[in-house]
Design an enzyme around this catalytic site. Structure first.
Site, mmCIF file in Angstrom:
data_model
loop_
_atom_site.group_PDB
_atom_site.id
_atom_site.type_symbol
_atom_site.label_atom_id
_atom_site.label_comp_id
_atom_site.label_asym_id
_atom_site.label_seq_id
_atom_site.Cartn_x
_atom_site.Cartn_y
_atom_site.Cartn_z
ATOM 1 N N HIS A 162 0.842 -1.210 0.000
ATOM 2 C CA HIS A 162 0.000 0.000 0.000
ATOM 3 C C HIS A 162 0.881 1.266 0.000
ATOM 4 O O HIS A 162 0.837 2.073 0.940
ATOM 5 C CB HIS A 162 -0.895 -0.057 1.249
ATOM 6 C CG HIS A 162 -2.152 0.748 1.173
ATOM 7 N ND1 HIS A 162 -2.159 2.115 1.027
ATOM 8 C CD2 HIS A 162 -3.454 0.376 1.226
ATOM 9 C CE1 HIS A 162 -3.412 2.539 1.017
ATOM 10 N NE2 HIS A 162 -4.214 1.503 1.133
ATOM 11 N N GLU A 269 -0.662 1.150 -5.494
ATOM 12 C CA GLU A 269 -0.521 -0.048 -4.671
ATOM 13 C C GLU A 269 -0.520 -1.304 -5.532
ATOM 14 O O GLU A 269 -1.555 -1.682 -6.080
ATOM 15 C CB GLU A 269 -1.699 -0.099 -3.680
ATOM 16 C CG GLU A 269 -1.955 1.230 -2.977
ATOM 17 C CD GLU A 269 -3.368 1.344 -2.403
ATOM 18 O OE1 GLU A 269 -4.026 0.307 -2.207
ATOM 19 O OE2 GLU A 269 -3.809 2.470 -2.152
HETATM 20 O O1 TA6 Z 1 -6.244 0.845 -1.108
HETATM 21 C C1 TA6 Z 1 -7.265 1.761 -1.071
HETATM 22 C C2 TA6 Z 1 -8.020 1.623 0.213
HETATM 23 O O2 TA6 Z 1 -8.499 0.320 0.377
HETATM 24 C C3 TA6 Z 1 -9.132 2.673 0.209
HETATM 25 O O3 TA6 Z 1 -10.391 2.133 -0.040
HETATM 26 C C4 TA6 Z 1 -8.967 3.408 1.518
HETATM 27 O O4 TA6 Z 1 -9.883 3.094 2.467
HETATM 28 C C5 TA6 Z 1 -7.526 3.091 1.895
HETATM 29 O O5 TA6 Z 1 -7.177 1.870 1.325
HETATM 30 C C6 TA6 Z 1 -7.095 3.198 3.338
HETATM 31 O O6 TA6 Z 1 -7.539 2.166 4.139
HETATM 32 P P1 TA6 Z 1 -7.206 2.175 5.688
HETATM 33 O O7 TA6 Z 1 -7.749 0.898 6.238
HETATM 34 O O8 TA6 Z 1 -5.705 2.262 5.811
HETATM 35 O O9 TA6 Z 1 -7.865 3.399 6.255
#
Ligand code: TA6
Length: 294
Positions: A162, A269
């Site tokens: 991520h 990501e």
């Molecule tokens: O990768 C994108 C995502 O899944 C979004 O939908 C957003 O919610 C982000 O990751 C962050 O997620 P988190 O659980 O770290 O707040």
């Protein structure tokens, strides 16, 4: 290689000045700097660094599920969003270096079922091993994850790196590599769409899961301010998620500081998040990304 006094972080510095820092919670890369000391990753000033939550920045590791838990997949339905790998405390396994004109350093981290707390083990009772290697050289950062099934039962997995990239101005960011690729647009009701040949640009919240048509070896290039900045090459990671929360969503995240920080970050990501990879007894799944400075 230096290990912080509180045994919470591992940092490595090349003789030429490039550096990387990894938090043992989540084996999260927190910082990657070039020889001039310029930071390549975005990190929220209010990130939780104690394992109570995933880090809001750097490179959190998503495993064994991507996104929120869902009753449609019972095996991961009791886990938190994005799984447990990003909050569990990993072990630092050591470093290896190569010297000379192409000097590099590799830091290895491990996480297995035995490292998890009882509640997590009860929610996901499989025997697994994760080996994560972070390799820094003068031009690139490689992160490689090897997932192994050490039990008798098969398990399903999704995984993703991520990565929060630091950018000068989100409105000048262009991302190429998605020509003719299908994607799911989560901001627009999870509609399936196809990208035109133009690069991706940003003028509001974006949350999309691309399956790049040209495959993982074809680079995704992030340009900022008219300059190519990052070139991402993937191995065994067939999807690329693009995320920027924009102003309103940033406002709603307590660990997102400063609130204007959405202008200086973009998540790109690399992952394997469409459907599930089934890992049988004794099998391994190896995946990697290399980010080159363009
Ligand atoms: O990768 C994108 C995502 O899944 C979004 O939908 C957003 O919610 C982000 O990751 C962050 O997620 P988190 O659980 O770290 O707040």
């Amino acid at each position: 290689v230096t290990i912080s006094d509180d045994n919470a972080r591992v940092a490595a510095l090349l003789p030429t000045g490039e550096s990387v820092e990894v938090l043992l919670f989540g084996a999260t890369v927190l910082s990657w700097k070039d020889a001039a000391g310029d930071e390549k990753l975005w990190l929220s000033e209010a990130s939780k660094l104690d394992g109570s939550k995933g880090v809001r920045g750097g490179i959190p590791i998503v495993f064994p599920l991507f996104g929120p838990p869902n009753a449609d997949h019972p095996a991961t339905s009791k886990l938190p969003q994005h799984g447990f790998a990003r909050t569990a405390r990993w072990e630092y396994l050591g470093k290896s270096t190569s010297e000379g004109s192409s000097s590099s350093v590799k830091l290895d981290f491990g996480l297995s079922s035995e490292n998890l707390d009882d509640a997590t083990r009860a929610a996901w009772p499989y025997k697994f091993g994760l080996l994560y290697s972070v390799t820094l050289d003068r031009e690139s950062l490689n992160t490689t994850l090897v997932i192994s099934n050490q039990g008798d039962e098969s398990f399903d997995l999704q995984t993703l790196l991520h990565t929060y990239f630091r950018v000068k101005d989100i409105t000048s960011v262009r991302i190429s590599g998605f020509e003719d690729s299908s994607y799911v647009d989560k901001v627009d009701g999870a509609k399936a769409k196809t990208e035109a040949s133009a690069p991706v640009t940003f003028s509001g919240e974006a949350d999309r899961v691309y399956t790049p048509a040209k495959g993982p070896g074809h680079p995704v290039i992030v340009s900022d301010d008219g300059q190519p900045r990052f070139r991402i090459v993937r191995d065994n990671l067939d999807q690329v998620v693009i995320w920027n929360p924009w102003a309103d969503k940033a406002e709603g995240m307590s660990d997102f500081v400063p609130k204007s920080g959405y202008k200086n970050m973009v998540c790109v990501e690399a992952g394997s998040v469409k459907g599930w990879q089934k890992l049988d007894k004794s099998d391994t799944f190896e995946a990697a990304q290399t980010i080159f400075l363009s």
